[in-house]
Design a protein around this motif. Structure first.
Motif, PDB file in Angstrom:
ATOM      1  N   PRO A  14       0.857  -1.398   0.167  1.00 41.92           N
ATOM      2  CA  PRO A  14       0.067   0.083  -0.142  1.00 41.92           C
ATOM      3  C   PRO A  14       0.687   1.190   0.131  1.00 41.92           C
ATOM      4  CG  PRO A  14      -0.005  -0.993   2.337  1.00 41.92           C
ATOM      5  CD  PRO A  14       0.497  -1.945   1.103  1.00 41.92           C
ATOM      6  N   VAL A  15       2.025   1.100   0.666  1.00 38.18           N
ATOM      7  CA  VAL A  15       2.859   2.407   0.779  1.00 38.18           C
ATOM      8  C   VAL A  15       3.384   2.557  -0.771  1.00 38.18           C
ATOM      9  CG1 VAL A  15       4.972   3.159   1.646  1.00 38.18           C
ATOM     10  CG2 VAL A  15       3.491   2.169   3.093  1.00 38.18           C
ATOM     11  N   ALA A  16       3.832   1.677  -1.385  1.00 42.51           N
ATOM     12  CA  ALA A  16       4.428   1.956  -2.751  1.00 42.51           C
ATOM     13  C   ALA A  16       3.414   2.195  -3.896  1.00 42.51           C
ATOM     14  CB  ALA A  16       5.017   0.617  -3.293  1.00 42.51           C
ATOM     15  N   VAL A  17       2.236   1.899  -3.434  1.00 39.83           N
ATOM     16  CA  VAL A  17       1.069   2.192  -4.523  1.00 39.83           C
ATOM     17  C   VAL A  17       0.700   3.745  -4.167  1.00 39.83           C
ATOM     18  CG1 VAL A  17      -1.277   2.101  -5.100  1.00 39.83           C
ATOM     19  CG2 VAL A  17       0.144   0.145  -4.691  1.00 39.83           C
ATOM     20  N   ALA A  18       0.789   4.099  -2.752  1.00 43.38           N
ATOM     21  CA  ALA A  18       0.424   5.552  -2.573  1.00 43.38           C
ATOM     22  C   ALA A  18       1.667   6.492  -2.833  1.00 43.38           C
ATOM     23  CB  ALA A  18       0.391   5.650  -0.784  1.00 43.38           C
ATOM     24  N   ALA A 200      -1.157  -4.206 -10.676  1.00 41.97           N
ATOM     25  CA  ALA A 200      -0.196  -3.656 -11.850  1.00 41.97           C
ATOM     26  C   ALA A 200       1.119  -4.116 -11.278  1.00 41.97           C
ATOM     27  CB  ALA A 200      -0.347  -2.241 -12.165  1.00 41.97           C
ATOM     28  N   ASP A 201       2.013  -4.579 -12.215  1.00 41.03           N
ATOM     29  CA  ASP A 201       3.517  -4.904 -11.680  1.00 41.03           C
ATOM     30  C   ASP A 201       4.205  -3.459 -11.229  1.00 41.03           C
ATOM     31  OD1 ASP A 201       3.298  -7.544 -11.868  1.00 41.03           O
ATOM     32  OD2 ASP A 201       3.815  -7.539 -14.184  1.00 41.03           O
ATOM     33  N   ASP A 202       3.688  -2.417 -12.189  1.00 38.86           N
ATOM     34  CA  ASP A 202       4.098  -1.064 -12.090  1.00 38.86           C
ATOM     35  C   ASP A 202       2.921  -0.353 -11.671  1.00 38.86           C
ATOM     36  OD1 ASP A 202       5.473   1.353 -12.197  1.00 38.86           O
ATOM     37  OD2 ASP A 202       6.804   0.594 -13.945  1.00 38.86           O
ATOM     38  N   THR A 204       2.924   3.202 -11.109  1.00 36.63           N
ATOM     39  CA  THR A 204       3.325   4.329 -11.472  1.00 36.63           C
ATOM     40  C   THR A 204       2.894   4.317 -13.050  1.00 36.63           C
ATOM     41  OG1 THR A 204       4.755   4.777  -9.960  1.00 36.63           O
ATOM     42  CG2 THR A 204       5.137   5.975 -11.828  1.00 36.63           C
ATOM     43  N   ALA A 205       3.324   3.340 -13.527  1.00 37.80           N
ATOM     44  CA  ALA A 205       3.011   3.168 -15.129  1.00 37.80           C
ATOM     45  C   ALA A 205       1.643   3.023 -15.353  1.00 37.80           C
ATOM     46  CB  ALA A 205       3.929   2.061 -15.596  1.00 37.80           C
ATOM     47  N   ALA A 206       0.906   2.320 -14.709  1.00 35.05           N
ATOM     48  CA  ALA A 206      -0.537   2.258 -14.668  1.00 35.05           C
ATOM     49  C   ALA A 206      -1.191   3.367 -14.611  1.00 35.05           C
ATOM     50  CB  ALA A 206      -1.069   1.088 -13.692  1.00 35.05           C
ATOM     51  N   LEU A 207      -0.865   4.308 -13.533  1.00 36.33           N
ATOM     52  CA  LEU A 207      -1.804   5.564 -13.344  1.00 36.33           C
ATOM     53  C   LEU A 207      -1.313   6.407 -14.189  1.00 36.33           C
ATOM     54  CD1 LEU A 207      -0.877   5.706  -9.412  1.00 36.33           C
ATOM     55  CD2 LEU A 207      -3.187   5.698 -10.101  1.00 36.33           C
ATOM     56  N   GLU A 208       0.073   6.703 -14.626  1.00 36.72           N
ATOM     57  CA  GLU A 208       0.572   7.390 -15.870  1.00 36.72           C
ATOM     58  C   GLU A 208      -0.226   7.087 -17.163  1.00 36.72           C
ATOM     59  OE1 GLU A 208       4.954   8.460 -14.485  1.00 36.72           O
ATOM     60  OE2 GLU A 208       4.666   6.834 -16.081  1.00 36.72           O
ATOM     61  N   ASP A 209      -0.597   5.831 -17.412  1.00 38.79           N
ATOM     62  CA  ASP A 209      -1.562   5.686 -18.411  1.00 38.79           C
ATOM     63  C   ASP A 209      -2.871   5.975 -18.287  1.00 38.79           C
ATOM     64  OD1 ASP A 209      -2.088   4.111 -21.002  1.00 38.79           O
ATOM     65  OD2 ASP A 209      -3.655   2.860 -19.659  1.00 38.79           O
ATOM     66  N   LEU A 210      -3.433   6.061 -17.145  1.00 36.87           N
ATOM     67  CA  LEU A 210      -4.780   6.370 -16.774  1.00 36.87           C
ATOM     68  C   LEU A 210      -4.969   7.882 -17.009  1.00 36.87           C
ATOM     69  CD1 LEU A 210      -5.494   4.420 -13.388  1.00 36.87           C
ATOM     70  CD2 LEU A 210      -7.000   4.361 -15.743  1.00 36.87           C
ATOM     71  N   VAL A 211      -4.013   8.701 -16.615  1.00 35.90           N
ATOM     72  CA  VAL A 211      -4.274  10.169 -16.695  1.00 35.90           C
ATOM     73  C   VAL A 211      -3.471  10.765 -17.881  1.00 35.90           C
ATOM     74  CG1 VAL A 211      -4.233  10.159 -14.175  1.00 35.90           C
ATOM     75  CG2 VAL A 211      -1.996  10.655 -15.367  1.00 35.90           C
ATOM     76  N   ALA A 212      -2.653  10.056 -18.690  1.00 35.54           N
ATOM     77  CA  ALA A 212      -1.951  10.494 -19.932  1.00 35.54           C
ATOM     78  C   ALA A 212      -2.986  11.426 -20.778  1.00 35.54           C
ATOM     79  CB  ALA A 212      -1.229   9.421 -20.400  1.00 35.54           C
ATOM     80  N   PRO A 213      -4.275  10.864 -20.953  1.00 31.65           N
ATOM     81  CA  PRO A 213      -5.168  11.346 -22.136  1.00 31.65           C
ATOM     82  C   PRO A 213      -5.646  12.857 -21.554  1.00 31.65           C
ATOM     83  CG  PRO A 213      -5.455   9.339 -21.976  1.00 31.65           C
ATOM     84  CD  PRO A 213      -4.667   9.586 -20.641  1.00 31.65           C
ATOM     85  N   LEU A 214      -5.638  12.877 -20.284  1.00 31.33           N
ATOM     86  CA  LEU A 214      -6.541  14.210 -19.665  1.00 31.33           C
ATOM     87  C   LEU A 214      -5.787  15.525 -19.962  1.00 31.33           C
ATOM     88  CD1 LEU A 214      -7.420  12.176 -16.362  1.00 31.33           C
ATOM     89  CD2 LEU A 214      -8.789  12.400 -18.341  1.00 31.33           C
TER      90      LEU A 214
END
Length: 214
Positions: A14-18, A200-202, A204-214
């Protein structure tokens, strides 16, 4: 756009995801937050990530063994809470009580519901936001905005008909930036997701993909 990541009880750090949530939040115009298990709230909040609880009970201080008190959640660093998630269903009176408890502790609220009719009932209780999540799509990777976009549009209409100040989030199956954009196009002001980031294995990458088009 509000992106709220629910960690459920997935076996993630949870800390890494946070930390990923905090870093991505600082690099985007979107608002990104995380909802860990209750036992992890304080550790997660200490990362600087916007921290939400997964649930609070409709109780006050007193003899309530095993329950989650809104004030304790706030003291641990949470700024908001989910209520009535499909995996933690409450009776309508208890949803109302949980919203009141959260407001008493100055917590922002998102009340989850299965369909537009329930969204209207939830909006009448005065939460800050409601989230429409057909339970059959949760965890499938198929977003409701793709499987049945009418549900999202009808949920927005149902909430606005009751209280125009209540925001509508879209949940169930959200996993990509395209899903987030589609939800926004249907009138949603945010998304509620879990496995797309928590598993997700990564993260940060998953979150960056989520917000990239915004």
């Amino acid at each position: 756009m509000f992106v709220l990541v629910n960690l459920k009880t997935y076996p993630c750090d949870p800390v890494a995801v946070a930390e990923a949530v905090r870093d991505v939040n600082e690099s985007t115009d979107a608002r990104v937050a995380v909802a860990p298990q209750a036992a992890h709230l304080e550790r997660v909040a200490e990362t600087g990530a916007e921290t939400w609880a997964q649930h609070v009970d409709p109780i006050d201080y007193g003899s309530n063994t095993g329950h989650t008190l809104a004030e304790t959640v706030a003291e641990a660093g949470a700024v908001g809470t989910l209520i009535n998630h499909s995996e933690q269903r409450l009776k309508l009176a208890d949803v109302d009580g949980a919203v009141e408890a959260a407001e008493r502790a100055d917590l922002e609220t998102v009340v989850c519901a299965n369909n537009p009719a329930q969204i209207g009932a939830a909006a009448a209780l005065g939460p800050d936001a409601v989230a429409v999540e057909p339970p059959e799509l949760i965890g499938t990777g198929t977003p409701v905005s793709q499987a049945d976009p009418d549900i999202v549009e009808d949920a927005v209409e149902a909430a606005q008909a009751v209280d125009a100040d209540v925001s509508v989030l879209c949940g169930a199956g959200i996993s990509t930036g395209d899903d987030v954009v589609a939800a926004g196009d249907l009138g949603s002001e945010g998304v509620l997701l879990a496995s797309g980031v928590a598993k997700a294995d990564d993260p940060t990458a998953a979150l960056e993909d989520l917000v990239a088009p915004l």
